[in-house]
Design a protein around this motif. Structure first.
Motif, PDB file in Angstrom:
ATOM      1  N   LEU A 267      44.745  -7.861  12.449  1.00 43.00           N
ATOM      2  CA  LEU A 267      44.121  -7.388  13.688  1.00 43.00           C
ATOM      3  C   LEU A 267      45.124  -6.748  14.639  1.00 43.00           C
ATOM      4  CD1 LEU A 267      41.629 -10.316  14.399  1.00 43.00           C
ATOM      5  CD2 LEU A 267      41.012  -7.959  13.855  1.00 43.00           C
ATOM      6  N   THR A 268      46.382  -7.124  14.502  1.00 46.22           N
ATOM      7  CA  THR A 268      47.420  -6.535  15.362  1.00 46.22           C
ATOM      8  C   THR A 268      48.166  -5.425  14.621  1.00 46.22           C
ATOM      9  OG1 THR A 268      48.885  -8.372  14.695  1.00 46.22           O
ATOM     10  CG2 THR A 268      47.773  -8.557  16.827  1.00 46.22           C
ATOM     11  N   GLY A 269      48.895  -5.790  13.594  1.00 45.91           N
ATOM     12  CA  GLY A 269      49.775  -4.842  12.916  1.00 45.91           C
ATOM     13  C   GLY A 269      49.072  -3.733  12.163  1.00 45.91           C
ATOM     14  N   LEU A 270      48.165  -4.099  11.237  1.00 46.68           N
ATOM     15  CA  LEU A 270      47.522  -3.072  10.409  1.00 46.68           C
ATOM     16  C   LEU A 270      46.578  -2.206  11.232  1.00 46.68           C
ATOM     17  CD1 LEU A 270      47.062  -1.742   7.710  1.00 46.68           C
ATOM     18  CD2 LEU A 270      45.373  -3.516   7.157  1.00 46.68           C
ATOM     19  N   LEU A 271      45.811  -2.820  12.123  1.00 51.01           N
ATOM     20  CA  LEU A 271      44.898  -2.036  12.966  1.00 51.01           C
ATOM     21  C   LEU A 271      45.674  -1.034  13.818  1.00 51.01           C
ATOM     22  CD1 LEU A 271      42.022  -1.504  13.928  1.00 51.01           C
ATOM     23  CD2 LEU A 271      42.317  -3.339  15.614  1.00 51.01           C
ATOM     24  N   HIS A 272      46.804  -1.481  14.353  1.00 52.88           N
ATOM     25  CA  HIS A 272      47.666  -0.580  15.141  1.00 52.88           C
ATOM     26  C   HIS A 272      48.169   0.574  14.282  1.00 52.88           C
ATOM     27  CE1 HIS A 272      50.867   0.809  17.768  1.00 52.88           C
ATOM     28  NE2 HIS A 272      51.716   0.646  16.779  1.00 52.88           N
TER      29      HIS A 272
ATOM     30  N   PHE B  78      51.685   0.150   4.424  1.00 56.37           N
ATOM     31  CA  PHE B  78      50.326  -0.181   3.984  1.00 56.37           C
ATOM     32  C   PHE B  78      50.353  -1.064   2.741  1.00 56.37           C
ATOM     33  CE2 PHE B  78      49.578   3.654   6.518  1.00 56.37           C
ATOM     34  CZ  PHE B  78      48.536   3.205   7.325  1.00 56.37           C
ATOM     35  N   PHE B  79      51.316  -0.820   1.871  1.00 61.66           N
ATOM     36  CA  PHE B  79      51.486  -1.674   0.690  1.00 61.66           C
ATOM     37  C   PHE B  79      51.906  -3.079   1.116  1.00 61.66           C
ATOM     38  CE2 PHE B  79      53.448  -2.831  -3.451  1.00 61.66           C
ATOM     39  CZ  PHE B  79      52.339  -2.573  -4.247  1.00 61.66           C
ATOM     40  N   TYR B  80      52.751  -3.162   2.127  1.00 60.71           N
ATOM     41  CA  TYR B  80      53.213  -4.433   2.695  1.00 60.71           C
ATOM     42  C   TYR B  80      52.032  -5.254   3.221  1.00 60.71           C
ATOM     43  CZ  TYR B  80      55.171  -7.225   6.613  1.00 60.71           C
ATOM     44  OH  TYR B  80      55.470  -8.214   7.513  1.00 60.71           O
ATOM     45  N   TYR B  81      51.062  -4.570   3.864  1.00 61.59           N
ATOM     46  CA  TYR B  81      49.912  -5.284   4.424  1.00 61.59           C
ATOM     47  C   TYR B  81      48.944  -5.778   3.357  1.00 61.59           C
ATOM     48  CZ  TYR B  81      51.124  -4.516   9.280  1.00 61.59           C
ATOM     49  OH  TYR B  81      51.760  -4.557  10.501  1.00 61.59           O
ATOM     50  N   LEU B  82      49.078  -5.309   2.130  1.00 58.75           N
ATOM     51  CA  LEU B  82      48.264  -5.844   1.038  1.00 58.75           C
ATOM     52  C   LEU B  82      48.514  -7.339   0.849  1.00 58.75           C
ATOM     53  CD1 LEU B  82      48.420  -3.082  -1.729  1.00 58.75           C
ATOM     54  CD2 LEU B  82      46.375  -3.911  -0.559  1.00 58.75           C
TER      55      LEU B  82
END
Length: 326
Positions: free
Chosen positions: A67-72, A277-281
């Motif tokens: 909700l913070t990192g990926l959405l940003h 984006f791969f990191y957020y997986l």
């Protein structure tokens, strides 16, 4: 092809990756995290298990991180909206919460892997360390540690104007802290150290599971330990795949900042954004890994959703219909 054309082409590709890749990861990760929490807190076998407690904490923290990192990241790369530019205070708090969530999630994964090693040990004295009270205390201790550890983010992150683009950006204004952020926090604390810990204790847990059938443990406990160990070990493997590229590219990116030719710098910057984006997986994947590798978890999910919560909703609905005046 000119540098400006390259830059616009990379921006176009990154925008598409953010929208068509980032949004599904974000939505799927949040839904998966919620389903994980529902299953893990609904069944007594999980509520009383220390490893399952860590997995529950991971699910809560992962949702917060998405909700913070990926959405940003989606808003910045896909729609050119940077919420960190609202104010200096928001910039600082955003980076602080981002760091705390990432560290707590990865720490809980390491603790869950270590916990499963103790839980599957043949010696009773070692198995005593796999305890719900210990897991709660350790989680509180590490939460306090990471809250204190993140304080420099509140000091050194600020809105700075870039000379090249003449735009403001939320970034570090202290060179020493910047070096620590890249090599200490990103490379070691969220990269190589957790990978080493999860590989070591994951292998030890897997070895213990092979010998578990010979130990004097009840069948119910044995099956639960096999299920959790399988889930944790596969999550550890995916953790290595998802987390490794980002710190490597980040270090290369910091070295490439001294290169005068803008073309390779743009290339590295583009690859760096892709690895994010791969990191957020890692933060979005636990639920889907669990349902893929554990048939027992799939049965538990169906049981919790349809036998517990759906039946409970139906009972409440019948009661509300009965008490309504005719």
């Amino acid at each position: 092809m000119s540098s400006s054309n390259n830059s616009s082409l990379y921006s176009y590709y990154l925008k598409n990756v953010s929208i068509y890749g980032g949004i599904p990861i974000f939505i799927g990760g949040c839904i998966g995290g919620i389903l994980n929490i529902i299953v893990l807190i609904s069944l007594k076998t999980f509520r009383e298990n220390s490893c399952a407690f860590y997995l529950t904490m991971i699910s809560f923290v992962n949702i917060g991180h998405l909700l913070t990192g990926l959405l940003h990241r989606i808003l910045v790369s896909g729609f050119d909206i940077d919420l960190t530019l609202i104010s200096t205070s928001f910039c600082k708090l955003f980076q602080y919460s981002l760091q705390v969530c990432a560290l707590l999630s990865i720490t809980c994964l390491c603790l869950a892997t270590i916990d499963q090693y103790f839980a599957t040990c043949s010696h009773y004295r070692w198995r005593e360390w796999s305890n719900i009270k210990i897991s709660r205390r350790l989680t509180k201790i590490f939460l306090i540690i990471w809250l204190i550890h993140g304080i420099p983010c509140l000091i050194y992150f600020d809105l700075n104007k870039l000379i090249s683009t003449k735009k403001f950006r939320c970034m570090i204004r202290n060179k020493k802290f910047s070096n620590y952020f890249i090599h200490g926090y990103s490379a070691i604390l969220t990269g190589y150290l957790p990978i080493f810990v999860t590989i070591l204790f994951g292998l030890l847990s897997y070895y213990n599971i092979k010998c578990l059938s010979l130990s004097r443990i009840s069948n119910i406990r044995r099956e639960l330990d096999k299920q959790l160990t399988t889930m944790i070990v596969v999550l550890d493997i995916f953790n290595i795949i998802a987390l490794m590229p980002y710190p490597i590219i980040l270090i290369i990116r910091s070295i490439s900042s001294i290169i005068e030719d803008p073309f390779p710098a743009e290339k590295i910057n583009f690859i760096s954004n892709l690895t994010v984006f791969f990191y957020y997986l890692y933060f979005a994947s636990p639920f889907y890994i669990f349902i893929c590798v554990s048939e027992r978890f799939r049965r538990q999910l169906i049981y919790v959703l349809f036998k517990i919560h759906l039946e409970r909703w139906r009972r409440r609905r019948r009661i509300s219909i009965l008490i309504l005046p005719h």
